[in-house]
Design a protein around this motif. Structure first.
Motif, PDB file in Angstrom:
ATOM      1  N   ASP A 156       0.822  -1.254  -0.065  1.00  0.00           N
ATOM      2  CA  ASP A 156      -0.131  -0.017   0.103  1.00  0.00           C
ATOM      3  C   ASP A 156       0.875   1.206  -0.031  1.00  0.00           C
ATOM      4  O   ASP A 156       1.495   1.748   0.947  1.00  0.00           O
ATOM      5  N   SER A 157       0.726   1.936  -1.096  1.00  0.00           N
ATOM      6  CA  SER A 157       1.977   3.143  -1.288  1.00  0.00           C
ATOM      7  C   SER A 157       1.242   4.343  -0.354  1.00  0.00           C
ATOM      8  O   SER A 157       2.004   5.249  -0.189  1.00  0.00           O
ATOM      9  N   ARG A 158      -0.118   4.135   0.120  1.00  0.00           N
ATOM     10  CA  ARG A 158      -0.548   5.294   1.068  1.00  0.00           C
ATOM     11  C   ARG A 158      -0.848   4.653   2.496  1.00  0.00           C
ATOM     12  O   ARG A 158      -2.032   5.039   3.180  1.00  0.00           O
ATOM     13  N   ASN A 160       0.197   5.063   5.477  1.00  0.00           N
ATOM     14  CA  ASN A 160       0.136   5.987   6.555  1.00  0.00           C
ATOM     15  C   ASN A 160      -0.621   7.121   6.451  1.00  0.00           C
ATOM     16  O   ASN A 160      -0.726   8.130   7.194  1.00  0.00           O
ATOM     17  N   ASP A 161      -1.284   7.202   5.245  1.00  0.00           N
ATOM     18  CA  ASP A 161      -2.515   8.412   4.954  1.00  0.00           C
ATOM     19  C   ASP A 161      -3.604   8.172   5.867  1.00  0.00           C
ATOM     20  O   ASP A 161      -4.455   7.099   5.579  1.00  0.00           O
ATOM     21  N   SER A 163      -6.090  10.138   6.030  1.00  0.00           N
ATOM     22  CA  SER A 163      -7.479  10.919   5.695  1.00  0.00           C
ATOM     23  C   SER A 163      -8.507   9.984   5.899  1.00  0.00           C
ATOM     24  O   SER A 163      -8.447   8.645   5.569  1.00  0.00           O
ATOM     25  N   ASN A 166      -9.114   7.499   2.840  1.00  0.00           N
ATOM     26  CA  ASN A 166      -8.101   6.650   2.644  1.00  0.00           C
ATOM     27  C   ASN A 166      -8.206   5.482   3.613  1.00  0.00           C
ATOM     28  O   ASN A 166      -8.325   4.207   3.213  1.00  0.00           O
ATOM     29  N   ARG A 169     -11.123   3.404   2.537  1.00  0.00           N
ATOM     30  CA  ARG A 169     -10.645   2.418   1.607  1.00  0.00           C
ATOM     31  C   ARG A 169      -9.769   1.268   2.236  1.00  0.00           C
ATOM     32  O   ARG A 169     -10.059  -0.052   1.730  1.00  0.00           O
ATOM     33  N   GLN A 170      -8.974   1.313   3.002  1.00  0.00           N
ATOM     34  CA  GLN A 170      -7.975   0.281   3.585  1.00  0.00           C
ATOM     35  C   GLN A 170      -9.209  -0.671   4.287  1.00  0.00           C
ATOM     36  O   GLN A 170      -9.021  -1.965   4.300  1.00  0.00           O
ATOM     37  N   ASP A 260      -1.073   3.139  11.588  1.00  0.00           N
ATOM     38  CA  ASP A 260      -1.661   2.883  10.378  1.00  0.00           C
ATOM     39  C   ASP A 260      -2.649   1.832  10.531  1.00  0.00           C
ATOM     40  O   ASP A 260      -2.783   1.132  11.669  1.00  0.00           O
TER      41      ASP A 260
END
Length: 466
Positions: A156-158, A160-161, A163, A166, A169-170, A260
């Protein structure tokens, strides 16, 4: 084997005996709520939530009167949610998941979109099954599941996002993927450790979560409609149970640190796997096996009562003094999840030819509160909890014991997701309760001035300084 390590541990074992024991009277002296609960079992209020409501008492004036348990998801009685989907002959897990995640019941269009999205996300990275799940398989599928979830973070490139969109989504991705990773983890264990055949069936985006679990698990992919519907009800009943249960509170704690989503879910899984939490249904099954081995006639109520007496007196099974599946930290007169589940258990028992087992369970459900009341001072009623029947159901569905707690996790990941979102939106402080230190102050001694100890065979004695 590291003989140096084991020799060291053996010689130092007694140093830890009683080292961390704290005088129980100090807890009363400093008004510490052990287990974050008071002497009546009421939990310390640590936060606010709109996700679910648990009711075990009615308030009459200044008195708390025990009542039949009630559980609400976003204000909706879980009994009505289950009966509504059953009446309309629909699978309810996805609908209840939408409700918990988004705060309202979906209409037909919204539900279809949600199901389509979950279906499209039932996929894992290329070679993930081979390189992660099949490597170092373990009978402990919960540990395998934690490993898989933490490894997903590297894809997952995001990661630690934080928001909202996001994290949502996870969470939706994990709701879709956790059943796959758990079932595949079992198949890897069953193949490499038990030397059985390997089955890796791809999930179908058109099927419900319950149907996909049974389809992926079984060699022939086949299941009956009743089997899928009973599993669907089980998932609905297990998906959420307030913010104070151990794994959900863990979700809040780790989320509050800014961690995360993958780490948060792995931490929640670590909490859930404990036998005092999600692993309780396995203890029920083990207890029932012990009962059958020690009771000559399982239709004789006097024999059953005698066995239950021995359980409470710490003379039978694991000698812990517990009748597993009976009683709950919150509920008193009844656990609404067990009440809802029981009717479906009977239907499945009839289909599977397991009515004798069903009658044994109902007999224990009736006798156990009487036995406990006779032998224990209790502050509230004792009744069957949802774990009392869930293991029996899973056994009738042919689900291996290794997947009992992972099935719980497949459902509860929805509740964890909702609580993670709630913590991110509402809390701006890390959860940091206090511990009162009762340690004595000591003076540092240079190493040549310290007392020597003679250590051998797990025993030690101090050699007083001359």
């Amino acid at each position: 084997m590291n003989h140096l390590l084991f020799d060291f541990l053996d010689k130092h074992a007694d140093m830890y005996e009683g080292k961390d024991a704290i005088n129980p009277e100090l807890y009363d002296l400093y008004k510490v709520k052990r287990g974050l609960r008071d002497k009546n079992g009421n939990g310390v209020v640590a936060g606010l939530t709109t996700i679910s409501t648990i009711e075990a008492f009615d308030i009459s004036g200044d008195q708390k009167v025990p009542c039949d348990g009630r559980l609400y998801y976003r204000g909706y009685d879980v009994r009505e949610l289950v009966s509504g989907t059953v009446r309309e002959k629909r699978f309810g897990f996805e609908e209840a998941a939408y409700l918990l995640m988004f705060g309202c019941l979906p209409d037909r269009r919204e539900l279809k979109q949600f199901c389509d999205v979950l279906g499209s996300m039932r996929t894992l990275p290329t070679n993930f099954v081979r390189d992660v799940i099949m490597k170092a398989p373990s009978r402990d599928i919960m540990n395998s599941l934690m490993k898989s979830i933490l490894t997903l973070a590297s894809y997952d490139s995001r990661v630690n996002d934080l928001s909202e969109v996001n994290v949502l989504r996870q969470c939706m991705m994990l709701i879709s993927e956790v059943p796959m990773m758990a079932v595949y983890g079992y198949h890897a264990y069953n193949h490499y450790e038990c030397e059985e055949s390997m089955y890796i069936h791809r999930p179908s985006p058109e099927l419900s979560t319950a149907e996909n679990i049974l389809m992926m698990l079984r060699p022939d992919k086949k299941y009956t409609e009743l089997e899928a519907r009973v599993l669907d009800v089980a998932l609905m009943l297990h998906m959420e149970h307030g913010g104070g249960n151990n794994s959900t509170f863990t979700t809040h704690v780790v989320t509050s640190s800014g961690s995360d989503t993958y780490s948060v879910m792995a931490a929640a899984l670590a909490s859930l796997k404990g036998p005092k939490h999600g692993g309780a249904n396995i203890k029920v099954m083990e207890m029932m096996d012990d009962l059958r081995a020690n009771v000559s006639d399982t239709k004789d109520e006097d024999e059953i009562r005698n066995y239950l007496d021995q359980l409470v007196d710490k003379q039978a099974f694991d000698k812990k003094g517990l009748i597993y599946g009976m009683g709950h930290a919150v509920y008193s007169l009844s656990d609404p999840r067990a009440v809802v589940f029981k009717s479906f258990v009977e239907s499945l028992a009839k289909e599977k030819g397991r009515m004798d087992d069903y009658h044994l369970y109902t007999t224990i459900e009736r006798l156990a509160p009487e036995v406990i009341a006779e032998k224990r001072k209790i502050y509230k009623g004792v009744s069957a909890n949802v774990d009392f029947y869930s293991g029996f159901v899973y056994s009738m569905l042919g689900i291996p014991v290794e997947l009992y707690t992972p099935i719980f996790a497949m459902a509860r990941v929805v509740g964890w997701s909702a609580h993670r979102m709630e913590e991110l939106v509402n809390a701006d402080k890390i959860i940091r309760p206090a511990y009162k230190s009762v340690a004595e102050k000591r003076i540092y001694q240079p190493i040549d001035k310290r007392q020597e100890r003679e250590l051998a065979g797990g025993n030690y004695r101090k050699i007083e300084e001359k």
